[in-house]
Design an enzyme around this catalytic site. Structure first.
Site: not given
Length: 412
Positions: A140, A387, A390
Site C-alpha cells: 500500500s 495511521d 501511510h
C-alpha cells in the site's frame, strides 16, 4: 513555467519597441555568454534557488545528493496539486476530505544540500515515457507512491477520456492514451507468492510465503520498460512462515526464520528472476528504500506510547532516526541491488528513508477512510487507530516522485 511568465510580465512592462529590443538583446547576450555549464539555457531565480529552463534540456547532477537536505516551508510553489482536483485520488490518502483541518503538511518542499530538484513538468515526463509501460510493484505504500504520481500528472492531461484507470485483480492499469503511456500498479507486498496476495482480503493473522515462487506475479510485469519496487513494511512483522510446496499440499514443509534471513531469501528469488528474464537493454529498475513510520512518539520528544496523532510540524533535528526503520533490512536490500548492478542490470536504489523520517506530520492519522470502523475505545483515544504508516496527499510521496522524475527525465 513561472520563470517564463515572469519574463512575459517584464517584457509587457516595456511599451516602447526600441526598449523591448534592447532587453531581448541583453537576454540573448546573457544566454550566449552565460558559461559552458548551461549554454543555450536561461536561468531564473525562484524561492531562493535557481530554475534552469533549457533549450537543450540540461540539468546537472554533479555535486548533488538528493537524499540529504532539509524541509523548507514554501507556500508559493506548494502544493504541486490540489487534493480535491486530483481525479485519481484514493480515500486512504485524502486527509483533507476526511476532516483534517491543518494544511501545513502540504506546503513543505524538500531542499537537498548543494542543489535543487528540477521542477516537475508533467508534459515533459509523459513525453519521456511515450509508448512505454511503467509498473509500480509493492504494497500500500507503493500504491501511495503510485497515486502521488498520477495526481502529479493529472492536471497535465486535460481531456478526461485520455486518462483511464482500470482494476484487473492485483493489477491496476492507468493509461494516458495521448502519449500511449501505461503507468500501472501491481499488488505484491512480499515480492514472492504468499497468502497475502489478494489486493482486498490480505489481512491475515499468520503470514505464509512461498519463498521460491515469483513467476505468477512476475509474468504480469515482465514486459515493462520501467519497474519500481517497494517491499519493506510487510517484512517488519516478527513472525512469518516460509513454505516450500503448495498452500493446499498437506505434505508442505514449513520453516521458521528471522526476518532478515527470509527477506534475503525472497530478494534472492526476486533477483534471480530479474537476472534470468529481464531485457537489460529495455528495462530500467528502481527500488524504493524503507518508508518510515511514526508510531512511537517517544523518539521525537513525546510521551512514550503516543504517535503521529495531532502532529503538525516535521522533526527539525538533522539526522533524526526513528524506531521503525530497520537498518538490517535496508543493508540487505542495498547488498541485493549492488549484486544486480554487478550483473549488468540497470537498477537504482532511491534512498528516501532519511528525508521521510522528519515528516511525522505527514501521515493520515485518523483522517482517512477506515474500512473497519473504529471501536468505541478507539474513538475515545484516537492514538489507538491513527495511521502513522501511510502518507497524506499532497505530501511526502510527491517528493519521492520529484526525485524519480529527475532520474527519468535527465538520466535515462
Amino acid at each position: 513555467m513561472k520563470g517564463i511568465e515572469g519574463l512575459q510580465k517584464l517584457v509587457h512592462g516595456y511599451h516602447a519597441l526600441g526598449t523591448f529590443m534592447v532587453v531581448m538583446g541583453v537576454i540573448m547576450v546573457v544566454v550566449y555568454f552565460g558559461g559552458d555549464d548551461h549554454r543555450g539555457s536561461i536561468r531564473f531565480e525562484f524561492n531562493g534557488g535557481t530554475e534552469i529552463l533549457a533549450e537543450n534540456d540540461i540539468y546537472s547532477f554533479e555535486g548533488c545528493d538528493f537524499f540529504n537536505g532539509s524541509w523548507v516551508y514554501d507556500d508559493k510553489s506548494r502544493p504541486l496539486y490540489e487534493e480535491k482536483q486530483c481525479s485519481l485520488m484514493v480515500d486512504e490518502y485524502a486527509c483533507q476530505k476526511f476532516g483534517r483541518k491543518d494544511f501545513k503538511y502540504q506546503f513543505w518542499r524538500w531542499q537537498p544540500h548543494g542543489c535543487h530538484l528540477p521542477r516537475f513538468n508533467g508534459t515533459a515526463l509523459l513525453e519521456k515515457l511515450r509508448d512505454k509501460r511503467v509498473v509500480f510493484v509493492g504494497d500500500s505504500l507503493g500504491r501511495n507512491h503510485w497515486t502521488s504520481l498520477l495526481c502529479l500528472i493529472d492536471s497535465w492531461i486535460t481531456e478526461p477520456s485520455h486518462k483511464v484507470a482500470k482494476w484487473h485483480g492485483s493489477l491496476v492499469t492507468f493509461r494516458a492514451s495521448e502519449y500511449n503511456v501505461s503507468i500501472d500498479f501491481y499488488w505484491e507486498p512480499l515480492l514472492v507468492e504468499s497468502n497475502c496476495d489478494d489486493p482486498i482480503n490480505h489481512r491475515v493473522s499468520e503470514r505464509i510465503m512461498k519463498i521460491e515462487s515469483i513467476e505468477r506475479h512476475a509474468k504480469e510485469w515482465i514486459n515493462a520498460d520501467m519497474l519500481i519496487f517497494d517491499s519493506y513494511t510487510w517484512w517488519l512483522k516478527p513472525n512469518m512462515t516460509l513454505l516450500w510446496g503448495s498452500f493446499d499440499n498437506p505434505n508442505k514443509t514449513i520453516v521458521e526464520s528471522s526476518r532478515v534471513i527470509r527477506y534475503k531469501m525472497a530478494l534472492k528469488t526476486w533477483s534471480n528472476w530479474l537476472e534470468t528474464h529481464l531485457d537489460r537493454k529495455k528495462t530500467r529498475l528502481f527500488f524504493m528504500s524503507l518508508s518510515p513510520d511514526h508510531r512511537e512518539g517517544g523518539y521525537w520528544g513525546k510521551t512514550m506510547g503516543e504517535n503521529c496523532y495531532n502532529e503538525t510540524e516535521p522533526v527539525m533535528e538533522e539526522g533524526y532516526w526513528g524506531k521503525g526503520s530497520d537498518t538490517d533490512l535496508m543493508r540487505t536490500a542495498q547488498s541485493a541491488m549492488q549484486d544486480l548492478e554487478k550483473k549488468g542490470l540497470n537498477i537504482t536504489l532511491l534512498n528516501i528513508t532519511q528525508l521521510s523520517q522528519y515528516r511525522k506530520d505527514g501521515h493520515p492519522s485518523i483522517y482517512k477512510r477506515h474500512w473497519v470502523p473504529p471501536t468505541k475505545k478507539e474513538l475515545a483515544n484516537p492514538i489507538l487507530y491513527a495511521d502513522c504508516i501511510h502518507w497524506c496527499l499532497p505530501g511526502v510521496p510527491d517528493v519521492w516522485n520529484e526525485i524519480l522524475y529527475a532520474y527519468i527525465r535527465y538520466k535515462i
